[in-house]
Design an enzyme around this catalytic site. Structure first.
Site, PDB file in Angstrom:
ATOM      1  N   TYR A  18      39.298  52.667  23.523  1.00  7.27           N
ATOM      2  CA  TYR A  18      39.507  51.926  22.284  1.00  7.27           C
ATOM      3  C   TYR A  18      40.428  50.720  22.472  1.00  7.27           C
ATOM      4  O   TYR A  18      40.028  49.590  22.240  1.00  7.27           O
ATOM      5  CB  TYR A  18      40.088  52.876  21.233  1.00  7.27           C
ATOM      6  CG  TYR A  18      40.265  52.248  19.887  1.00  7.27           C
ATOM      7  CD1 TYR A  18      39.160  51.861  19.145  1.00  7.27           C
ATOM      8  CD2 TYR A  18      41.532  52.035  19.364  1.00  7.27           C
ATOM      9  CE1 TYR A  18      39.316  51.266  17.912  1.00  7.27           C
ATOM     10  CE2 TYR A  18      41.687  51.441  18.128  1.00  7.27           C
ATOM     11  CZ  TYR A  18      40.580  51.069  17.409  1.00  7.27           C
ATOM     12  OH  TYR A  18      40.738  50.472  16.200  1.00  7.27           O
ATOM     13  N   ASP A  40      34.026  35.736  54.618  1.00  6.62           N
ATOM     14  CA  ASP A  40      34.649  37.052  54.409  1.00  6.62           C
ATOM     15  C   ASP A  40      34.834  37.748  55.765  1.00  6.62           C
ATOM     16  O   ASP A  40      34.154  38.719  56.083  1.00  6.62           O
ATOM     17  CB  ASP A  40      33.711  37.858  53.480  1.00  6.62           C
ATOM     18  CG  ASP A  40      34.242  39.239  53.153  1.00  6.62           C
ATOM     19  OD1 ASP A  40      35.459  39.478  53.317  1.00  6.62           O
ATOM     20  OD2 ASP A  40      33.425  40.093  52.740  1.00  6.62           O
TER      21      ASP A  40
HETATM   22  C1  SPV Z   1      33.832  43.152  48.805  1.00 10.38           C
HETATM   23  O1  SPV Z   1      33.663  43.012  47.576  1.00 10.38           O
HETATM   24  O2  SPV Z   1      34.434  42.332  49.480  1.00 10.38           O
HETATM   25  C2  SPV Z   1      33.323  44.338  49.482  1.00 10.38           C
HETATM   26  C3  SPV Z   1      32.152  45.030  48.942  1.00 10.38           C
HETATM   27  O3  SPV Z   1      33.847  44.686  50.512  1.00 10.38           O
HETATM   28  S1  SPV Z   1      30.781  44.381  49.800  1.00 10.38           S
HETATM   29  O4  SPV Z   1      30.764  42.955  49.649  1.00 10.38           O
HETATM   30  O5  SPV Z   1      29.576  45.007  49.229  1.00 10.38           O
HETATM   31  O6  SPV Z   1      30.912  44.749  51.205  1.00 10.38           O
HETATM   32 MG    MG Z   2      35.174  43.289  51.326  1.00 12.36          MG
END
Ligand code: SPV
Ligand code: MG
Length: 431
Positions: free
Chosen positions: A43, A204
């Site tokens: 809520y 990444d």
């Molecule tokens: C992220 O969000 O950085 C992850 C999840 O590690 S994934 O991208 O699916 O690996």
């Molecule tokens: Mg990640």
């Protein structure tokens, strides 16, 4: 003697509540409902007082004759049980998502001929100050840090949304929808390595360093109260990981998820298309154990992420690793897959749950996005993370705006797709 019912969903009593009670007494005997923890979370806020403390707080107020627990956000059950002559509420629920609750109260009262009384909602400087103090308490590290564990205990499934800035944090914090007459919102936030890196225009690959990740977390924490789960990539060197655990714990982060990969980490959604190396069970278990030893509180969670399905090493390997990591002290297991079909994830969850009923399970349904939260919960999943959808929706919107402006040599054509600035400003709290 007539009965008047009102439901309280607060941990702090202010002038607004006292005003409702004063009005209520004019109509008869006053019964106050204390909204249960589960309903309160959906809520408006996570309780900072236990339910029995809230019951005692309300019972001690002048003019309250009885306190009952209201288990559901909707009043149907409590109204059927008490058949009050009146329900009294502030008039602030006539608009927005709460209007659905108001409509269901009117319908429930109609069944026995009860009446809804609405009093003008008190919004003084004093009540604003009290609401703010309550919110600030929720944001304090000692409250925020333990909240993920509390939510796992209370919710059928905890829902986390990806955030990478103050603004995305506000969206996770404040988005509320009405569904089937009830309100719903996210429980937690995920600071994704993919989206935090993408927001900085970087790949990444653990290139965005911990200082920068901490800066993002701090930006989010400044404007939110919900618990934070950090994507900790591989956790880095064990010798570094232990320091990072301490830092995250002190900041009030609730959990770090580390994945069992080693060397140059690449995003899991690439799977076996890129070279990725899985750590050995022994080495990764030692990292988890070292992290757990470094922790100072009982609150913080170190969640181990098993990459066996991503790297196509098979179900047996995934399960063996999961049990080994729990043995090493992991507070939860994240299992990941990049298959569209959720069946391998669900199979893992069933097999894991057959042997381990308690350790929290976490999933990230980016590829297998057809699966519902209800299905996941039925297979024993505790936390679902929507890991990148905010970034993926914002990027194309920004790109098409840039294209529109370039095409038309002015911004007017783009404007119809844009949020008015005053709406953005409304998201942002002023002190
Ligand atoms: C992220 O969000 O950085 C992850 C999840 O590690 S994934 O991208 O699916 O690996
Ligand atoms: Mg990640």
């Amino acid at each position: 003697m007539k009965t008047v019912y009102t439901c309280f969903c607060t941990d702090v009593i202010h002038e607004g509540h006292l005003n409702i009670l004063r009005e209520a007494r004019k109509y008869g005997r006053v019964v106050v409902g204390a909204l249960s923890d589960e309903a309160l979370i959906r809520y408006n806020h996570f309780p900072t007082l236990a339910l029995d403390e809230r019951v005692r707080l309300y019972a001690a107020l002048e003019g309250v004759d009885e306190v009952v627990v209201q288990d559901d956000m909707l009043y149907d059950e409590v109204i059927a049980r008490l058949t009050p002559d009146y329900v009294i509420h502030g008039d602030n629920w006539r608009e927005g998502p709460e209007a659905a609750i108001r409509a269901s109260v009117l319908a429930a009262l109609g069944r026995h001929g009860g009446t809804l009384v609405e009093v003008s909602y008190t919004r003084s400087e004093e009540t604003k100050k009290i609401d703010r103090a309550l919110k600030e308490r929720l944001a304090m590290p000692e409250y925020r840090r333990k909240r993920l564990r509390q939510l796992v205990e209370l919710c059928p499934i905890v829902k986390a949304l990806e955030v990478h800035s103050g603004l995305t944090g506000l969206i996770a914090e404040k988005t509320v929808v009405e569904r089937e007459g009830k309100l719903d919102q996210f429980d937690a936030m995920w600071v994704s390595s993919l989206c935090d890196s993408t927001a900085k225009g970087k790949p990444d690959i653990e290139l965005v360093d911990m200082s920068s990740r901490l800066r993002t977390i701090d930006d989010v924490m400044e404007v939110t109260t919900k618990p934070i789960i950090l994507d900790g990539d591989t956790g880095g060197l064990t010798e570094h990981f232990v320091y990072n655990v301490r830092t995250l714990e002190r900041m009030g982060v609730s959990a770090v998820i580390i994945e069992d990969k080693t060397g140059l980490k690449k995003n899991s959604l690439f799977g076996t298309e890129v070279e990725q190396t899985q750590d050995s069970i022994e080495s990764f278990s030692a990292k988890i154990a070292a992290g757990k030893r470094a922790q100072l509180t009982e609150d913080f969670m170190i969640i181990a992420r098993v990459e066996s399905l991503i790297l196509e090493r098979g179900m047996e390997d995934a399960l063996t690793r999961a049990f080994a990591y729990v043995g090493a002290g992991a507070d939860g297991i994240m299992i990941h897959s990049r298959k569209k079909d959720p069946s391998e994830i669900l199979e893992f969850c069933d097999k894991f749950r057959a042997a381990d009923k308690k350790t929290p399970l976490v999933v990230v349904p980016t590829a297998f996005n057809s699966v519902t939260e209800e299905e996941l919960a039925a297979h024993g999943v505790n936390i679902v993370i929507y890991a990148n959808q905010l970034t993926r929706s914002a990027f194309p919107a920004m790109q098409s705006t840039a294209v529109e402006i370039l095409r038309h040599h002015r911004a007017m054509e783009a404007d119809e797709h844009l949020m008015p600035f005053k709406d953005i400003i409304r998201l942002i709290d002023e002190l």
